[in-house]
Motif scaffolding. Structure first.
Motif, mmCIF file in Angstrom:
data_model
loop_
_atom_site.group_PDB
_atom_site.id
_atom_site.type_symbol
_atom_site.label_atom_id
_atom_site.label_comp_id
_atom_site.label_asym_id
_atom_site.label_seq_id
_atom_site.Cartn_x
_atom_site.Cartn_y
_atom_site.Cartn_z
ATOM 1 N N LEU A 104 0.824 -1.626 -0.280
ATOM 2 C CA LEU A 104 -0.187 0.123 0.308
ATOM 3 C C LEU A 104 0.914 1.262 0.207
ATOM 4 N N PHE A 105 1.967 0.985 0.844
ATOM 5 C CA PHE A 105 3.004 2.175 0.766
ATOM 6 C C PHE A 105 3.007 2.609 -0.780
ATOM 7 N N PHE A 106 3.838 1.653 -1.461
ATOM 8 C CA PHE A 106 3.799 1.751 -2.870
ATOM 9 C C PHE A 106 2.744 2.569 -4.248
ATOM 10 N N ALA A 107 2.761 3.408 -3.419
ATOM 11 C CA ALA A 107 2.143 4.228 -4.523
ATOM 12 C C ALA A 107 3.277 5.460 -4.092
ATOM 13 N N ALA A 108 3.617 5.355 -3.073
ATOM 14 C CA ALA A 108 4.751 6.295 -3.492
ATOM 15 C C ALA A 108 5.250 7.254 -4.801
ATOM 16 N N PRO A 109 5.511 6.734 -4.941
ATOM 17 C CA PRO A 109 6.793 6.194 -6.579
ATOM 18 C C PRO A 109 5.065 6.590 -7.411
ATOM 19 N N LEU A 110 4.065 6.382 -7.254
ATOM 20 C CA LEU A 110 3.565 6.725 -8.430
ATOM 21 C C LEU A 110 2.750 8.389 -8.028
ATOM 22 N N PHE A 111 2.917 8.793 -6.634
ATOM 23 C CA PHE A 111 2.440 10.220 -6.748
ATOM 24 C C PHE A 111 3.981 10.949 -6.567
ATOM 25 N N ILE A 112 4.418 10.242 -6.902
ATOM 26 C CA ILE A 112 6.442 11.253 -7.046
ATOM 27 C C ILE A 112 6.139 11.528 -8.583
ATOM 28 N N THR A 113 6.051 10.422 -8.961
ATOM 29 C CA THR A 113 6.354 10.463 -10.399
ATOM 30 C C THR A 113 5.029 12.254 -10.695
ATOM 31 N N LEU A 114 3.809 11.487 -10.693
ATOM 32 C CA LEU A 114 2.330 12.960 -10.584
ATOM 33 C C LEU A 114 3.095 14.162 -10.286
ATOM 34 N N LEU A 115 4.005 14.524 -9.267
ATOM 35 C CA LEU A 115 4.532 15.223 -7.962
ATOM 36 C C LEU A 115 4.837 16.127 -8.596
ATOM 37 N N SER A 116 6.448 15.702 -9.886
ATOM 38 C CA SER A 116 7.021 15.786 -9.981
ATOM 39 C C SER A 116 7.018 17.474 -11.640
ATOM 40 N N ILE A 117 5.807 16.478 -12.183
ATOM 41 C CA ILE A 117 4.829 17.974 -12.778
ATOM 42 C C ILE A 117 4.873 18.705 -12.562
ATOM 43 N N PRO A 118 4.688 19.169 -11.409
ATOM 44 C CA PRO A 118 4.357 20.758 -11.473
ATOM 45 C C PRO A 118 5.255 21.172 -10.604
ATOM 46 N N MET A 119 5.502 20.487 -9.705
ATOM 47 C CA MET A 119 6.825 20.924 -8.766
ATOM 48 C C MET A 119 7.979 21.476 -8.742
ATOM 49 N N LEU A 120 8.242 20.436 -9.921
ATOM 50 C CA LEU A 120 9.886 20.257 -10.560
ATOM 51 C C LEU A 120 9.776 20.298 -11.798
ATOM 52 N N GLY A 121 8.215 20.747 -12.479
ATOM 53 C CA GLY A 121 8.492 20.853 -13.952
ATOM 54 C C GLY A 121 8.889 19.523 -14.657
ATOM 55 N N GLU A 122 9.429 18.563 -14.579
ATOM 56 C CA GLU A 122 9.087 17.235 -15.215
ATOM 57 C C GLU A 122 8.722 17.067 -16.223
ATOM 58 N N LYS A 123 9.207 16.675 -17.351
ATOM 59 C CA LYS A 123 8.246 15.905 -18.316
ATOM 60 C C LYS A 123 8.266 14.397 -18.176
ATOM 61 N N VAL A 124 6.512 14.315 -17.962
ATOM 62 C CA VAL A 124 6.254 12.622 -17.827
ATOM 63 C C VAL A 124 5.040 12.723 -18.755
ATOM 64 N N GLY A 125 5.234 11.810 -19.901
ATOM 65 C CA GLY A 125 3.861 11.563 -21.614
ATOM 66 C C GLY A 125 3.441 10.700 -20.994
ATOM 67 N N PRO A 126 2.120 10.472 -21.583
ATOM 68 C CA PRO A 126 1.005 9.564 -21.317
ATOM 69 C C PRO A 126 0.793 8.770 -21.473
ATOM 70 N N LEU A 127 2.033 7.940 -21.979
ATOM 71 C CA LEU A 127 1.799 6.588 -21.566
ATOM 72 C C LEU A 127 2.656 6.544 -20.195
ATOM 73 N N ARG A 128 3.619 7.365 -19.521
ATOM 74 C CA ARG A 128 3.774 7.069 -18.355
ATOM 75 C C ARG A 128 2.336 7.015 -17.554
ATOM 76 N N LEU A 129 1.699 8.425 -17.654
ATOM 77 C CA LEU A 129 0.941 8.964 -16.883
ATOM 78 C C LEU A 129 -0.269 7.286 -16.569
#
Length: 326
Positions: A104-129
């Motif tokens: 259950l805790f391993f939602a963390a990397p999913l949250f990191i990938t999502l939050l890196s978009i607005p907070m770090l300006g990293e690019k995450v494409g539709p396939l990774r989303l």
């Protein structure tokens, strides 16, 4: 991606793998101690010993001067986030099987990938989303929303604790990426351990005599609020091991998210899932239920896809740069 950047990313991945292995040992040891000691005492001992090891690394990385910071507010916020992440996870760990809580805790990397978009300006494409969405579907399946309260071994609140832990952990790692530009990994580890010490001492002053645990029947609450006791002989070694582990975890994860993009490093934290299942079976004889296995498969599958997609994008970018130079 330049060779230098690839080397830095590879080093970040190495650090996160070491950190996650140590986390699996940390969780195992804390679950071992959860039946006899309060959580805030375990956290105090773990961080008190861990900060000594971290201060040794501080000396190696530049001396006590590197502890000075111009962003104390962000460091305090980062420390409080990781305190919440740890405390909520450990409260769930006291009553959930090790593999279930970790999955259950391993939602963390999913949250990191999502939050890196607005907070770090990293690019995450539709396939990774899309892969992240599949991973979250695995988290929902593990929550078993179709089951009635009588069919669940623990309350819904306990099942949500590791997910809350995942969200606060993800926010902490995003801040690590921001602060790591100007702060050494050892300094980041010291700030977190100091926050743990302050919070656990506050718990001791308020509830260290165990008065709030009287009459409590919920195992997680008892774990949080029971009275401090002097560790038995063999347990002293477990506390010492937790302290050393704490220093290694704090340094390795801080270094990993300093050196590499969050969306690149985060998927490698999934190695914690099979490690948790292994330790849970070997030490406690626990095996995940069918729904948890499905959730683990979905999360692992989505994480693997994100990693492979990242590698593919890196190769395409490297080829494009070579063509432009020619």
């Amino acid at each position: 991606m330049s060779p230098e950047r690839q080397n830095i990313a590879g080093l970040g991945i190495l650090f996160v793998l070491i950190g996650v292995f140590c986390i699996s040992i940390n969780d195992l040891l804390i679950k071992q101690l959860s039946g006899g000691y309060p959580l805030h005492q375990i956290v105090f001992a773990r961080s008190g010993i861990g900060i000594l090891f971290s201060l040794i690394i501080v000396q190696y990385e530049g001396g006590f001067g590197i502890l000075r910071t111009s962003q104390p507010g962000l460091h305090a916020m980062r420390g409080l986030l990781i305190v919440v992440a740890n405390m909520t996870f450990f409260l769930a760990l006291a009553v959930l099987p090790l593999a279930d809580a970790t999955a259950l805790f391993f939602a963390a990397p999913l949250f990191i990938t999502l939050l890196s978009i607005p907070m770090l300006g990293e690019k995450v494409g539709p396939l990774r989303l899309g892969a992240v969405a599949i991973g979250f579907a695995g988290v929902v399946i593990m929550q078993r929303p179709w089951a009635g309260a009588g069919e669940l071994e623990v309350s819904r609140i306990v099942l949500l604790l590791p997910v809350l832990s995942a969200l606060t952990y993800a926010l902490n790692q995003i801040l690590t990426r921001k602060l790591g530009v100007v702060s050494k990994a050892s300094a980041l580890a010291v700030y977190i351990q100091a926050t743990f010490i302050v919070v656990s001492m506050a718990f001791y002053l308020v509830a260290g005599d165990g008065r709030f645990a009287d009459g409590a029947t919920n195992a997680s609450l008892v774990f949080l609020l029971r009275a401090w006791v002097w560790p038995a002989g063999p347990d002293m070694w477990i506390f010492a091991g937790l302290g050393l582990n704490s220093a290694i975890i704090g340094y390795c994860l801080s270094q990993a998210y300093r050196l590499a993009d969050a969306a690149t490093v985060a998927p490698f934290e999934y190695i914690g899932l099979p490690l948790a299942a292994f330790w849970g079976f070997v030490v406690f004889g626990d095996l995940p239920v069918f729904e948890v296995w499905i959730g683990i498969a979905l999360i692992l599958g989505s994480g693997l896809f994100v990693f492979l997609r990242e590698r593919q994008k890196a190769r395409m970018l490297a080829h494009a740069q070579v063509r432009r130079r020619h």
